[in-house]
Design an enzyme around this catalytic site. Structure first.
Site, PDB file in Angstrom:
ATOM      1  N   GLU A 114      79.806  27.203  -4.487  1.00 47.75           N
ATOM      2  CA  GLU A 114      81.025  27.967  -5.232  1.00 47.75           C
ATOM      3  C   GLU A 114      82.153  27.967  -4.897  1.00 47.75           C
ATOM      4  O   GLU A 114      81.148  28.909  -3.799  1.00 47.75           O
ATOM      5  CB  GLU A 114      80.052  28.430  -6.733  1.00 47.75           C
ATOM      6  CG  GLU A 114      80.575  29.543  -7.525  1.00 47.75           C
ATOM      7  CD  GLU A 114      79.362  30.533  -8.043  1.00 47.75           C
ATOM      8  OE1 GLU A 114      80.334  30.541  -9.376  1.00 47.75           O
ATOM      9  OE2 GLU A 114      78.919  31.371  -7.378  1.00 47.75           O
ATOM     10  N   GLU A 208      87.865  35.894 -15.695  1.00 44.38           N
ATOM     11  CA  GLU A 208      86.230  35.960 -15.759  1.00 44.38           C
ATOM     12  C   GLU A 208      86.889  37.561 -15.738  1.00 44.38           C
ATOM     13  O   GLU A 208      87.235  38.413 -15.132  1.00 44.38           O
ATOM     14  CB  GLU A 208      85.805  35.654 -14.731  1.00 44.38           C
ATOM     15  CG  GLU A 208      84.271  35.814 -14.352  1.00 44.38           C
ATOM     16  CD  GLU A 208      83.853  35.325 -13.535  1.00 44.38           C
ATOM     17  OE1 GLU A 208      82.794  35.554 -13.088  1.00 44.38           O
ATOM     18  OE2 GLU A 208      84.286  34.738 -12.344  1.00 44.38           O
TER      19      GLU A 208
END
Length: 221
Positions: A114, A208
């Site tokens: 990630e 986010e």
């Protein structure tokens, strides 16, 4: 989405910890029928209901407002169903308090990883001093700035394939900005020295947040 444990502990009012189910995240985005600017063909909408998420994929624009605080974690934005070492141009009006990032974000299939290229953030530097379990890998000079590079291993954590163990790669811009071009290949080439692969899954330019309030209006190409 994974966050370093020390950050999770700092977030007041977070439920359990600001750790989203990455597998659910991967299934939440949707392919769009007509590509937007720069070939954009992917809408990331993970927990967009935690705020007010709107988008126009053909124009490459989206907005997110979370002015009543965040009870959980959301990741929303636009991007590509398959990542690449592409140059991503963006402009934004991004204002955030608490835990929030404006970044390039994605996954690698093999070896699974990630990654974040963080352009700006709210009150918490995701790789700030005192983070446990984090290894600093030096710096990358790219697009007129210096990024501090970190890696972290997530053990038996949610991922795009279920529960697995994988690395995270982070490049955090030392001077925040809210518009410009991100030459992702510069970061990928540096990370490759430490095991970063090139089997790309999705790649997005999202906002986010997992605490606080804020707003973002972003154009991506």
């Amino acid at each position: 989405m994974k966050f370093f444990a020390t950050i999770a502990a700092l977030v007041v009012g977070a439920v359990a910890a600001p750790v989203a189910e990455a597998e659910a995240e991967a299934s939440s985005p949707m392919l769009i029928e007509r590509a937007g600017p720069g070939g954009i063909n992917y809408v990331q909408n993970y927990n967009g209901n935690l705020g007010q998420f709107t988008y126009n994929e053909n124009a490459g624009t989206y907005s997110m407002y979370w002015n009543n605080g965040v009870n959980g974690d959301f990741v929303v934005g636009l991007g590509w169903s398959t990542g690449a070492a592409r140059s991503i141009t963006y402009s934004s009006n991004y204002q955030a308090s608490g835990g929030s990032y404006l970044s390039v974000y994605g996954w690698i299939n093999s070896p699974q990883a990630e990654y974040y290229i963080v352009e700006s953030y709210g009150s918490y530097n995701p790789c700030g001093a005192g983070q446990s379990g984090v290894t600093q890998l030096g710096t990358v000079c790219s697009d007129g700035a210096t990024y501090t590079v970190y890696t972290d291993t997530r053990t038996n954590q949610p991922s795009i394939t279920g529960t697995s163990t994988f690395k995270q790669y982070w490049s955090v811009r030392q001077t925040k900005r809210t518009s410009g071009t991100v030459t992702t290949g510069n970061h990928f080439a540096y990370w490759a020295k430490y095991g970063f692969g090139n089997s790309y899954n999705f790649q997005v330019m999202p906002v986010e947040a997992f605490s606080g309030t804020g707003s973002a209006s972003v154009t991506v190409s």
